[in-house]
Motif scaffolding. Structure first.
Motif, PDB file in Angstrom:
ATOM      1  N   MET A 103       0.831  -1.184   0.000  1.00  0.00           N
ATOM      2  CA  MET A 103       0.000   0.000   0.000  1.00  0.00           C
ATOM      3  C   MET A 103       0.879   1.252   0.000  1.00  0.00           C
ATOM      4  O   MET A 103       1.943   1.276   0.606  1.00  0.00           O
ATOM      5  N   GLU A 104       0.423   2.301  -0.730  1.00  0.00           N
ATOM      6  CA  GLU A 104       1.112   3.585  -0.659  1.00  0.00           C
ATOM      7  C   GLU A 104       0.786   4.207   0.695  1.00  0.00           C
ATOM      8  O   GLU A 104      -0.388   4.279   1.090  1.00  0.00           O
ATOM      9  N   LEU A 105       1.801   4.642   1.417  1.00  0.00           N
ATOM     10  CA  LEU A 105       1.606   5.056   2.799  1.00  0.00           C
ATOM     11  C   LEU A 105       1.582   6.578   2.961  1.00  0.00           C
ATOM     12  O   LEU A 105       0.611   7.147   3.431  1.00  0.00           O
ATOM     13  N   SER A 106       2.667   7.233   2.570  1.00  0.00           N
ATOM     14  CA  SER A 106       2.763   8.681   2.762  1.00  0.00           C
ATOM     15  C   SER A 106       3.913   9.216   1.931  1.00  0.00           C
ATOM     16  O   SER A 106       4.651   8.455   1.301  1.00  0.00           O
ATOM     17  N   THR A 107       4.087  10.515   1.968  1.00  0.00           N
ATOM     18  CA  THR A 107       5.290  11.128   1.419  1.00  0.00           C
ATOM     19  C   THR A 107       6.360  11.157   2.507  1.00  0.00           C
ATOM     20  O   THR A 107       6.097  10.847   3.671  1.00  0.00           O
ATOM     21  N   PHE A 108       7.587  11.524   2.140  1.00  0.00           N
ATOM     22  CA  PHE A 108       8.645  11.732   3.127  1.00  0.00           C
ATOM     23  C   PHE A 108       9.606  12.787   2.594  1.00  0.00           C
ATOM     24  O   PHE A 108       9.679  13.043   1.387  1.00  0.00           O
ATOM     25  N   GLU A 109      10.356  13.384   3.506  1.00  0.00           N
ATOM     26  CA  GLU A 109      11.384  14.355   3.115  1.00  0.00           C
ATOM     27  C   GLU A 109      12.478  14.367   4.172  1.00  0.00           C
ATOM     28  O   GLU A 109      12.197  14.539   5.361  1.00  0.00           O
ATOM     29  N   LYS A 151       6.075   3.144   0.559  1.00  0.00           N
ATOM     30  CA  LYS A 151       5.148   2.035   0.371  1.00  0.00           C
ATOM     31  C   LYS A 151       5.380   1.002   1.465  1.00  0.00           C
ATOM     32  O   LYS A 151       6.526   0.712   1.817  1.00  0.00           O
ATOM     33  N   LEU A 152       4.294   0.428   1.985  1.00  0.00           N
ATOM     34  CA  LEU A 152       4.363  -0.612   3.012  1.00  0.00           C
ATOM     35  C   LEU A 152       3.761  -1.882   2.449  1.00  0.00           C
ATOM     36  O   LEU A 152       2.629  -1.871   1.943  1.00  0.00           O
ATOM     37  N   THR A 153       4.505  -2.995   2.505  1.00  0.00           N
ATOM     38  CA  THR A 153       4.012  -4.266   1.975  1.00  0.00           C
ATOM     39  C   THR A 153       4.270  -5.385   2.973  1.00  0.00           C
ATOM     40  O   THR A 153       5.094  -5.266   3.881  1.00  0.00           O
ATOM     41  N   LEU A 154       3.531  -6.469   2.773  1.00  0.00           N
ATOM     42  CA  LEU A 154       3.687  -7.685   3.567  1.00  0.00           C
ATOM     43  C   LEU A 154       4.215  -8.750   2.612  1.00  0.00           C
ATOM     44  O   LEU A 154       3.445  -9.464   1.966  1.00  0.00           O
ATOM     45  N   PRO A 155       5.533  -8.856   2.483  1.00  0.00           N
ATOM     46  CA  PRO A 155       6.111  -9.697   1.428  1.00  0.00           C
ATOM     47  C   PRO A 155       5.995 -11.184   1.733  1.00  0.00           C
ATOM     48  O   PRO A 155       5.943 -11.603   2.893  1.00  0.00           O
TER      49      PRO A 155
END
Length: 276
Positions: free
Chosen positions: A1-7, A137-141
């Motif tokens: 899933m797309e989670l957030s932006t980062f900087e 992105k966060l995934t459950l591989p």
């Protein structure tokens, strides 16, 4: 899933430039330095331990700029209920995608941190210019089990998690670390979650066989009755050692070595092979 932006940032919060004030001559504008990182608080709401993968997709520097990439510029850490533990962050000098894996026990909450890699030289630089942004992105591989079963899904259903991404920053005076006096400050703010909610479900990757390709097919076929037991049922370290042993049977052409490196990457073994 797309989670957030980062900087990530290590740079002055305002440009430093000579300015003239009537009657006072030339002065230098005050400009503290900002050191900013990405923090993700994540709770595993399931009743079993799970391994998650975080992927950081950066905006591609154009033109190429070593201060606009995560390569050699960031540390990935995880803390559940103790000291920070380093996470290997994959990705090469020209990569736009960087990823790391961490295991989160059932019912536990972790803080995962992507932080600028700070050095004395960077901290001493009055005008640092590290600036990296992108999305997460966060995934459950699916996880590698053995050479026969390949990658096995961790769950039959989506995993429930609580997510809270943040940006946290520290403001340092320009004479730091030469002196420890001056105007220090901190800031943190929550980032918007792509799903619009804190309670999310992460879909598990399905099980899949190892796709070895033509380079290694013949080698493994010849070894069907000779594969050492540790390669099939051993620990990850024993499996990695046995797999690397296959290199002795390969033609060391650039194409073959790249294929072998790709295979190691798919097996989540942080080794890249090359011939010099």
């Amino acid at each position: 899933m797309e989670l957030s932006t980062f900087e990530l940032l290590v740079k002055p919060i305002a440009p430093r430039f000579p300015a003239t004030v009537p009657g006072s001559g030339a002065i230098t504008a005050v400009a503290r330095r900002a050191v900013q990182g990405y923090f993700l608080t994540i709770s595993n709401l399931e009743t079993k331990d799970l391994t998650f993968r975080l992927e950081f997709v950066i905006s591609k520097p154009n033109p190429a700029d070593p201060d606009r990439t995560l390569f050699n510029n960031a540390d990935l850490l995880v803390d559940i209920a103790g000291a920070n533990t380093s996470i290997a962050l994959s990705g090469g000098v020209t990569a736009t995608s960087f990823s790391g894996f961490f295991r989160l026990p059932a019912g536990q909450t972790a803080s995962v941190q992507l932080l600028p890699k700070l050095s004395l030289g960077l901290l001493s630089d009055p005008n640092p210019d590290l600036e990296i942004r992108g999305y997460v992105k966060l995934t459950l591989p699916a996880l590698f089990k053995n050479i026969r079963e390949g990658f096995v899904s961790q769950s039959a259903t989506p995993a429930k998690v609580l997510l809270n991404p943040e940006i946290r920053g520290t403001f340092l005076p320009n004479n730091y670390p030469a002196t420890l006096t001056g105007d220090f400050d901190q800031i943190n703010y929550a980032l918007a979650i792509a799903s619009g909610k804190a309670l999310n479900e992460v879909a598990p990757e399905p099980s899949r066989p190892i796709l070895i390709g033509p380079i290694l097919t013949d080698v493994l076929a010849e070894m069907t009755t000779e594969v050492p037991p540790q390669f099939i049922e051993g620990t990850p370290l024993e499996q990695a050692q046995s797999l690397v042993g296959l290199m002795a049977q390969l033609d060391f052409s650039p194409e073959n070595l790249q294929s072998f490196s790709d295979l190691l990457s798919k097996l989540e073994i942080p080794i890249q092979v090359s011939r010099k």
